[in-house]
Design an enzyme around this catalytic site. Structure first.
Site, PDB file in Angstrom:
ATOM      1  N   TYR A 125       0.815  -1.216   0.000  1.00 18.12           N
ATOM      2  CA  TYR A 125       0.000   0.000   0.000  1.00 18.12           C
ATOM      3  C   TYR A 125       0.848   1.265   0.000  1.00 18.12           C
ATOM      4  CZ  TYR A 125      -4.462  -2.294   0.707  1.00 18.12           C
ATOM      5  OH  TYR A 125      -5.585  -3.032   0.537  1.00 18.12           O
ATOM      6  N   ASP A 226      -2.155 -17.856   5.153  1.00 19.38           N
ATOM      7  CA  ASP A 226      -3.151 -18.761   4.558  1.00 19.38           C
ATOM      8  C   ASP A 226      -3.750 -19.681   5.623  1.00 19.38           C
ATOM      9  OD1 ASP A 226      -0.497 -19.553   4.578  1.00 19.38           O
ATOM     10  OD2 ASP A 226      -0.566 -20.681   2.710  1.00 19.38           O
ATOM     11  N   ASP A 250      -5.875  -5.716   5.490  1.00 20.33           N
ATOM     12  CA  ASP A 250      -7.036  -5.294   4.707  1.00 20.33           C
ATOM     13  C   ASP A 250      -7.921  -6.501   4.413  1.00 20.33           C
ATOM     14  OD1 ASP A 250      -8.719  -3.773   3.206  1.00 20.33           O
ATOM     15  OD2 ASP A 250      -7.429  -3.651   1.444  1.00 20.33           O
TER      16      ASP A 250
END
Ligand code: NAD
Length: 366
Positions: A125, A226, A250
């Site tokens: 980001y 994950d 996010d």
């Protein structure tokens, strides 16, 4: 003069509807706040030539506290995200998103009470990107190839993922301090250090070092992202405070919002050393603009966080209690609280806020 002046950014899409609902609910608590309204986003671009006028940044700098409706960011092209720019301009490095199940929401899970602490300034980001076929991208590809010995396809676009010791230290410290201040027991750091050894690997190393300073006070564990997704879906009750780099933060924020009944109930805060901006996890849902249809609770729960930040604890508790009561009763709630979308009892954004205000008034008179 009011005790607190707060910068108020209505946003766009459903932003003005949900932020107005939150503002009315805040004022109903009787707290002594005045709002300084400023605007940013696509409509502001048309009027002022910029999506983020300096006056918005200055207002937040002056008032130190802001509440904001969502702002649209066009996908792929157009302007950069105003939301990201605001966080960067004020170094709001910690994004805090409590996820809690309230009785009455449509969800498969009970008793979830966890908090996402997302690093807000680094990672993919950071906005360091190189467009496909641009001369600078070609140069960069050649440089990386010569330094790393790896091959990169010439028709590649490149996004850079910086993760620093400084950025990691302060977000992990924030997570531990938050855990202590809020009576939490455990911090889980999430990463993909097995694959990205020099970015996520650094995040994990620094997280472990910070955790050692809190040994005996707060439990610490780490999980690969994950595996973390699977464990959150299977047994979310096992988690308490979760600290993550920006991108995973996010994604997992929305995953956790899904666990507690959807984006309509997920509030949040962006916090820096002396400035804080409160906003829902959800976006501007432009297809619902002006329809008075979507849930105002995510903005209202963001307002609860803002009132706590302002040390207006009584007002924060009152607003949370009134909102959770209205959700529990299920008599004046938006469509996402009902299994059947044509249920005749469904109300709009404004009417749900009216019901919460009525409940606040009842509780204040009790
Ligand atoms: P979105 O959050 O707007 O919508 C995703 C889904 O959630 C949609 O189905 C929507 O109807 C639902 N939803 C959203 N808010 C809701 C509410 N209050 N109550 C019930 N349901 C709700 O995400 P998106 O469609 O990916 O993004 C739309 C725009 O918002 C994009 O331009 C994006 O960049 C922007 N965005 C802004 C912010 C922000 O301002 N902080 C955050 C996320 C996305």
């Amino acid at each position: 003069m009011a005790k607190h002046t707060v910068t108020f950014i209505p946003g766009d899409g459903i932003g003005p509807e949900v932020s107005d609902a939150a503002k009315r609910c805040i004022l109903a608590t009787g707290v002594d706040i005045s709002f300084e309204e400023v605007h940013a986003g696509a409509e502001t671009l048309e009027k002022t030539g910029t999506v983020l006028p300096q006056s918005v940044i200055d207002s937040i700098k002056k008032n130190k506290v802001a509440i904001k409706g969502p702002i649209t960011t066009p996908v792929g092209s157009g302007f950069r995200s105003v939301n990201v720019a605001l966080r960067t301009a004020h170094d709001l490095y910690a994004c805090v998103r409590p996820c809690k199940t309230y009785e009455g929401v449509q969800t498969k899970y009970d008793n979830i009470d966890l908090v996402i602490v997302r690093e807000n300034t680094e990672d993919l980001y950071a906005g360091i990107e190189f467009e496909v076929f641009k001369p600078e991208t070609k140069d960069l590809i050649q440089k990386i190839e010569s330094l790393s010995g790896s091959k990169i396809r010439t028709d590649s676009g490149i996004s850079i993922k910086p993760i620093s010791i400084t950025g990691t230290k302060r977000i992990v410290k924030f997570a531990f301090d938050y855990a202590i201040a809020n009576g939490r027991k455990k911090v889980t750091a999430v990463h993909k250090a097995n694959i990205m050894k020099f970015s996520d690997g650094l995040f994990l190393k620094v997280a472990r070092e910070v955790a050692a300073e809190y040994q005996g006070k707060i439990e610490f564990e780490d999980k690969i992202v994950d595996n973390m997704c699977m464990q959150l879906v299977q047994s979310p009750q096992n988690f308490d405070v979760i600290v993550l780099p920006n991108l995973y933060g996010d994604i997992l924020s929305d995953l956790c919002a899904g666990l507690i009944g959807g984006l309509g109930v997920a509030g949040g805060a962006n916090i820096g050393d002396d400035i804080a901006l409160f906003e829902a996890t959800h976006g501007s849902a432009p297809e619902f603009k002006g329809k008075n249809k979507l849930n105002p609770c995510a903005m209202i729960f963001s307002a609860v966080l803002m009132l706590s930040y302002l040390k207006e604890d009584k007002a924060a508790q009152l607003l949370e209690k009134a909102t959770s009561e209205v959700i529990r009763l299920g008599e004046a709630v938006t469509c996402d609280f009902k299994a059947d979308s044509d249920n005749p009892s469904i109300v709009g954004t404004k009417e749900m806020a009216d019901a919460i205000i009525e409940k606040i008034n009842q509780l204040r008179n009790d």
